[in-house]
Design a protein around this motif. Structure first.
Motif, mmCIF file in Angstrom:
data_model
loop_
_atom_site.group_PDB
_atom_site.id
_atom_site.type_symbol
_atom_site.label_atom_id
_atom_site.label_comp_id
_atom_site.label_asym_id
_atom_site.label_seq_id
_atom_site.Cartn_x
_atom_site.Cartn_y
_atom_site.Cartn_z
ATOM 1 N N ASN A 687 -5.256 11.054 -1.762
ATOM 2 C CA ASN A 687 -3.787 10.976 -1.808
ATOM 3 C C ASN A 687 -3.226 11.414 -3.163
ATOM 4 O O ASN A 687 -2.485 10.668 -3.793
ATOM 5 N N PHE A 690 2.790 12.554 -4.248
ATOM 6 C CA PHE A 690 3.748 11.474 -4.022
ATOM 7 C C PHE A 690 4.062 11.269 -2.548
ATOM 8 O O PHE A 690 4.771 10.339 -2.189
ATOM 9 N N LEU A 691 3.543 12.142 -1.697
ATOM 10 C CA LEU A 691 3.704 11.927 -0.258
ATOM 11 C C LEU A 691 2.896 10.706 0.184
ATOM 12 O O LEU A 691 3.404 9.841 0.892
ATOM 13 N N ASP A 692 1.646 10.644 -0.266
ATOM 14 C CA ASP A 692 0.771 9.578 0.207
ATOM 15 C C ASP A 692 0.405 8.560 -0.855
ATOM 16 O O ASP A 692 -0.183 7.528 -0.552
ATOM 17 N N HIS A 694 2.077 6.026 -2.982
ATOM 18 C CA HIS A 694 3.416 5.459 -2.910
ATOM 19 C C HIS A 694 3.829 4.747 -4.179
ATOM 20 O O HIS A 694 3.348 3.650 -4.468
ATOM 21 N N LEU A 695 4.728 5.365 -4.928
ATOM 22 C CA LEU A 695 5.418 4.636 -5.992
ATOM 23 C C LEU A 695 6.602 3.926 -5.351
ATOM 24 O O LEU A 695 7.078 4.343 -4.285
ATOM 25 N N ARG B 191 7.118 1.784 2.598
ATOM 26 C CA ARG B 191 8.145 1.935 1.585
ATOM 27 C C ARG B 191 9.491 1.996 2.263
ATOM 28 O O ARG B 191 9.612 2.481 3.376
ATOM 29 N N MET B 194 12.007 7.428 1.512
ATOM 30 C CA MET B 194 11.164 8.517 1.031
ATOM 31 C C MET B 194 9.722 8.339 1.526
ATOM 32 O O MET B 194 8.773 8.424 0.772
ATOM 33 N N ASP B 195 9.578 8.055 2.775
ATOM 34 C CA ASP B 195 8.247 7.812 3.301
ATOM 35 C C ASP B 195 8.140 8.447 4.681
ATOM 36 O O ASP B 195 9.149 8.678 5.347
ATOM 37 N N LEU B 196 6.907 8.734 5.097
ATOM 38 C CA LEU B 196 6.702 9.188 6.463
ATOM 39 C C LEU B 196 6.570 7.958 7.352
ATOM 40 O O LEU B 196 6.073 6.924 6.924
ATOM 41 N N TYR B 198 4.952 5.481 9.709
ATOM 42 C CA TYR B 198 3.614 5.125 10.198
ATOM 43 C C TYR B 198 3.703 4.979 11.709
ATOM 44 O O TYR B 198 2.809 5.349 12.435
ATOM 45 N N VAL B 247 -5.300 8.351 5.700
ATOM 46 C CA VAL B 247 -5.164 7.683 4.408
ATOM 47 C C VAL B 247 -4.000 6.691 4.424
ATOM 48 O O VAL B 247 -3.943 5.768 3.631
ATOM 49 N N ARG B 248 -3.076 6.858 5.390
ATOM 50 C CA ARG B 248 -1.917 5.963 5.425
ATOM 51 C C ARG B 248 -2.221 4.653 6.133
ATOM 52 O O ARG B 248 -1.890 3.594 5.643
#
Lengths: 766, 288
Positions: A687, A690-692, A694-695, B191, B194-196, B198, B247-248
């Protein structure tokens, strides 16, 4: 003491306007005349011998000026253990290790040429866990480790792949555990995370005709990296110059030789032209450094009345492929790992272990957050088994003034209890409603820490006052966004009695600026604050001497304020600082004050016992508390509120202190709930974007309340301690305790992702 | 990031001209709408287009129109930000506006288009489930005419649709919905922004009368199948979706979250719309 004019006031940051209007030139923005562009080829294997590298096609690619491999840059560096090649020397130890580099007319050409370099590998077995890598019989990742040059405080181990073994031995832990009424043993894990500074890493380097090497890089310790470079290249330090542009955040990542060494290696092959090497975000994630993943085993013995008797801790610090700062993270992270408590019998073993993963290094907090994640949750579980309130349990055992710590130091100016009481009061500890209107489980938790600073260290500074009454500060503290330039300007303005607008920081250049140890370890306000204060006082004394002749008054009757010198009893009898200088030294005269500060008492910890009677120039104390709502059906942890109480000694700029804590909280919340650098069983980071990765966003950060506690340090400037690191140190543990308080379930591993929490709930209900 | 190979860019001003460009230049062409997927594919994922046809000069591809029967036509180049903010969409289908607001950042939503998003067929596309429960159709233009197909039949795999070389997706069509129709979209991701997704769940229910008897229920999902799907065997959603582990999150967890969030979405939808609810307040309903 007279009332302070600017110190202690929330003045606006002196760099605020240029930053928010986009005028600031960061290292990543820098453009040098005639520069070439460098790119590196990185290993795709976690552990392999390099059988062959073919660079012919890359060398012949149009626009390419230089193609280099380890053979062209046969240098080894390392701050405490010299184990890191500039470019791989015959073998690679992690996916992402630089093997070769290209300098070309532009970045695209360099990248295209890099793609033409062919590498043939012979794979070796790889280790991805520090426990596996240090098992007897494991294959050495660094075969030559015994031969490496090491700092004299390094303690080696018979276990394989251990690059540092920290030992603390106080009392008799076995006996202490036997005498205890309750013994609890637990195992906690923290993954590697990345600093994710807004500005990725970049460096520019040039070797001129005289052989002098100049490096432009936002590095957090220009003098230390100059020494490390000099030792690696076999050059005297004066042949190396580091120029430090503005840094767009670092959090510990921008120290040592990372992207720097690629730019330096290329510069030796580009005939007097500067070379720029910029890492993109993926390269920054994989090939700079990470926070140490850690496995913490903690065992405690306690009396039924809540008195701590014994604590035994073993920490495996996952160093990754090279030692970087692992030895000192291991020492300074393991030393206070039993927590800020009086414990008569303590045994700590910290192992920094090589693995075939990205290199771990300094990260804001320097090992304290990992240890606190274990220790502070362990404390709550001990309290639960004792049927004691966690606050009462801590109050019974925490460090207070006059305590002798388990490492043998007598403590003073301990603001810990006040942070504990005020943070728990602010969160409403003991007043917990178990359900919110939506039916989620509500919980509260808190955690406390103490953090030492690197000791002994030195700061020097100069303060120049010119004929216009303008003040220039020469200080080697790096503006990494923390606000040091404002803080130091406040100190100089205070001592010279000038408006803060009349001060400026000189750009950082090791050929001009006097030596400073580093902008790390939360040390700058204390050390450089003292050095600048001394320098300003030195300048003021010279000015007073000059003014005393002009004003016909003894020096001790003079006062400095608002850019003027005047008689205390007759403020109208005044002369400006500029006039003093012009009168005495002519129109171009300059008064220079010099200041230096070293915390003399500091003593390295004893390598066999971990003891030191002055392990740190000062200690930072903090307690943070959190309130969470846990959605049991999804495992999602929603933060409702966080409170942070920090003992800063004296807030030189209270607003900046609050900002520093809030930034730390946001980072700590990310580490608690989201962040993990995922490395697969081939050693690849899964990862690196910043897509995967996560900040937190602003929406993930709840209401924050910062409480500034001022328990002054007599040696600090105006009583100040430090604050850079602790903002994130207790956060994950406080949130972990809140989640456990809400659910009645302890979760031992970070981060507390919805999925991890969900399965923990399922496992507990099965 | 690598340097893109040189390619030609065309800017047709009409749909027939766009179709003709593809007929003339053959394979290897790509449409450019907002560019939020295409540019990244070129710069970071090694896509090498032979040529690019920029659709933004074609005036008829933008805008949201309502017909007298209540049906909606959304031009393919309508941005996510326009879907999110259009008063018509917010009033009629607030969950659709919300699903658009869940995409990326405002900067991204100012560029990204609804047509580009559908044509890219990302399994996690937030707007897709909301459109699927509306029985949305897409209009596809080609050199020999036009055809209209159900969005449900438009997606065929990750990044794959029935669109053929030279076809232009021109409009999204939403047929009239029953008067008591109420929809809900829940995006589940760790999040807040700004997230995909799940898991993304859209539901629509038609509840009649004072006792709110449910006459129709529709459920669609994203991020848990090779494409966004309409789960026709609605009550067995967990069996119909086929999530993967990555990975998510794990497939098993995604299945659990489909179950939980579908139930929540149905309960929210059954409760009916709340007037003038901000999208962030709408979004917070995922927690109830």
């Amino acid at each position: 003491m007279e009332e302070l004019a600017v110190v202690g006031k929330s003045v606006t940051r002196i760099d605020a306007e240029e930053k928010v209007t986009g005028q600031t030139v960061y290292g990543y923005d820098l453009v040098l005349p005639g520069m070439l562009y460098g790119k590196a080829l990185f290993s795709t294997r976690p552990h392999a011998i390099i059988k062959r590298i073919n660079t012919e096609k890359a060398k012949n690619y149009p626009g390419v000026h230089a193609v280099i491999t380890g053979a062209d840059a046969p240098w080894i560096h390392g701050e405490t253990i010299k184990d890191t090649p500039f470019l791989a020397q015959g073998k690679v130890r992690y996916v992402g290790e630089p093997i070769a580099a290209v300098a070309a007319v532009d970045e695209d050409t360099a990248q295209a040429a890099v793609a033409l370099i062919e590498v043939e590998y012979e794979d070796l077995p790889a280790y991805f866990s520090p426990e596996e890598a240090s098992k007897p019989g494991a294959r050495a990742i660094h075969e030559d480790y015994p031969k490496y040059h090491k700092a004299d405080f390094i303690v080696t181990s018979p276990l394989p792949n251990v690059c540092e073994h920290f030992k603390l031995r106080t009392g008799d832990v076995e006996q202490g555990l036997r005498k205890s009424d309750l013994v609890l043993e637990q195992r906690y894990r923290v993954p590697a995370i990345q600093h994710a500074a807004m500005e990725p890493h970049s460096a520019h380097a040039m070797v001129d005709d005289s052989g002098k090497l100049t490096v432009w890089v936002p590095n957090d310790a220009p003098f230390r990296v100059r020494t490390e470079t000099a030792e690696a290249l076999g050059l005297p330090p004066e042949k190396i110059r580091y120029i430090n542009p503005y840094q767009g955040g670092g959090f510990g990542s921008k120290g040592g030789l990372k992207v720097e060494r690629i730019a330096i290696a290329l510069a030796y092959h580009t005939k007097g032209r500067p070379v720029r090497v910029k890492f993109n975000r993926q390269e920054t994630f994989v090939s700079t450094s990470t926070r140490h993943g850690a496995i913490v085993r903690i065992k405690s013995g306690v009396k039924s009345d809540g008195t701590l008797v014994a604590r035994e801790i073993t920490i495996y610090w996952d160093a990754g492929a090279y030692s970087e700062k692992s030895a000192t993270v291991c020492i300074r992270g393991s030393l206070p790992s039993p927590g800020p408590y009086r414990i008569p019998h303590v045994k700590v073993d910290g192992y920094a272990v090589y693995t075939n993963k990205p290199v771990a290094g300094a990260f804001r907090g320097y090992g304290i957050p990992q240890a606190a994640w274990a220790c502070e949750q362990h404390m709550d579980d001990l309290a639960k088994r004792l049927h004691m309130d966690p606050l009462e349990f801590r109050l019974k055992n925490i460090f207070v003034d006059g305590d002798i710590t388990y490492w043998g130091e007598e403590l003073h100016n301990v603001g810990l209890k006040e942070t504990l009481l005020r943070a728990t009061e602010a969160i409403g500890w003991g007043k917990t409603e178990k359900l919110d209107p939506k039916g989620f489980k509500i919980g509260k938790g808190f955690a406390c820490i103490s953090k030492p600073t690197r000791t002994p260290t030195t700061s020097n500074a100069s303060v120049l006052v010119d004929g216009q009454g303008k003040v220039t500060i020469l200080a080697g503290t790096v503006e990494i966004g923390q606000g040091c330039s404002t803080m130091l300007s406040q100190v100089a303005a205070e001592e010279l009695g000038v408006p803060i607008e009349n001060t400026r920081m000189h750009p950082l250049d090791t050929d001009v600026i006097p030596f400073d140890s580093s902008t790390t370890s939360s040390r700058s306000t204390f050390h450089m604050g003292n050095a600048v204060r001394h320098a300003a006082i030195h300048a003021r004394e010279q000015l007073a001497q000059m003014a005393s002749g002009i004003l016909q008054a003894p020096e001790e009757h003079l006062r400095f304020s608002d850019g003027k010198v005047f008689l205390k009893k007759d403020p109208h009898h005044a002369i400006t600082l500029g006039e003093v200088i012009r009168t005495q030294l002519g129109p171009d005269g300059v008064v220079r004050g010099n200041g230096s500060y070293t915390y003399e008492l500091g003593k390295d910890v004893d390598p066999q016992t971990g003891h030191s009677d002055h392990a740190s120039a000062f200690y930072m104390y903090a307690t943070q508390a959190a309130e969470v709502a846990v959605d049991e059906e999804t495992g999602r942890v929603r933060l409702l509120r966080v409170v942070a109480a920090h003992d800063v000694g004296k807030a030189i700029n209270p607003l900046n202190c609050v900002a520093q804590v809030e930034g730390g909280l946001a980072m700590g919340i990310g580490a608690a709930l989201h962040e993990e650098l995922v490395v697969d069983n081939q050693g690849r980071v899964r990862n690196p974007s910043f897509l995967d990765y996560h900040l937190v966003t602003s929406l993930d950060v709840p209401e924050m309340k910062t409480i500034i506690v001022e328990c002054p340090a007599p040696d600090g400037p105006y009583g100040a301690k430090g604050l850079g690191e602790p903002g994130l140190a207790p956060t994950p543990a406080a949130i972990g305790n809140a989640v456990a308080n809400a659910l009645g379930i302890r979760i031992y591993d970070l981060p507390l992702t919805p999925e991890r929490v969900y399965w923990a709930i399922q496992a507990a209900t099965d | 990031m690598k340097r893109p190979e040189p390619f030609e860019v065309f800017q047709p001003v009409s749909i027939p001209e766009a179709c003709e460009l593809f007929r003339k230049h053959g394979p290897g062409g790509h449409f450019l709408a907002g560019g939020t997927d295409l540019v990244i594919a070129i710069k970071e994922k090694g896509l090498v287009p032979r040529y690019v046809v920029d659709l933004k000069k074609i005036p008829s591809l933008t805008g949201i129109r309502e017909a007298s029967d209540g049906s909606l036509t959304i031009g393919a180049l309508t941005t996510m930000r326009e879907i999110e903010t259009a008063p018509l969409i917010r009033r009629k289908y607030p969950f659709l506006a919300q699903s658009a607001a869940e995409v990326g950042s405002i900067q991204i939503r100012n560029r990204a288009t609804i047509g580009g998003n559908m044509a890219n067929a990302t399994p996690s596309a937030d707007v897709a489930p909301a459109l699927l429960i509306l029985d949305a159709r897409v209009k596809i233009s080609r050199s020999d005419g036009e055809k209209i197909v159900l969005l449900e039949e438009f997606f065929i795999g990750p990044g794959k649709t029935i669109i053929q070389q030279g076809d232009v997706l021109t409009e999204i069509l939403i047929p009239p919905t029953p008067p008591d129709f109420c929809g809900e979209y829940i995006k589940f991701s760790p999040r807040e922004m700004m997230d995909l997704a799940y898991v993304g769940v859209a539901v629509g229910v038609v509840a009649e009368g004072a006792r709110k008897r449910c006459r129709d229920a529709r459920i669609a999902l994203c991020a848990v199948s090779p494409t966004p799907i309409r789960t026709r065997k609605a009550e067995e959603t967990s069996n119909e979706c086929k999530p993967i582990s990555d990975v998510r999150s794990s497939a098993a967890y995604r299945k659990e979250m489909v179950r939980v969030n579908t139930r929540r979405a149905l309960l929210n939808a059954a409760a009916g719309y709340v007037d003038n609810l901000s999208w962030t307040a709408r979004r917070d309903r995922r927690y109830s």
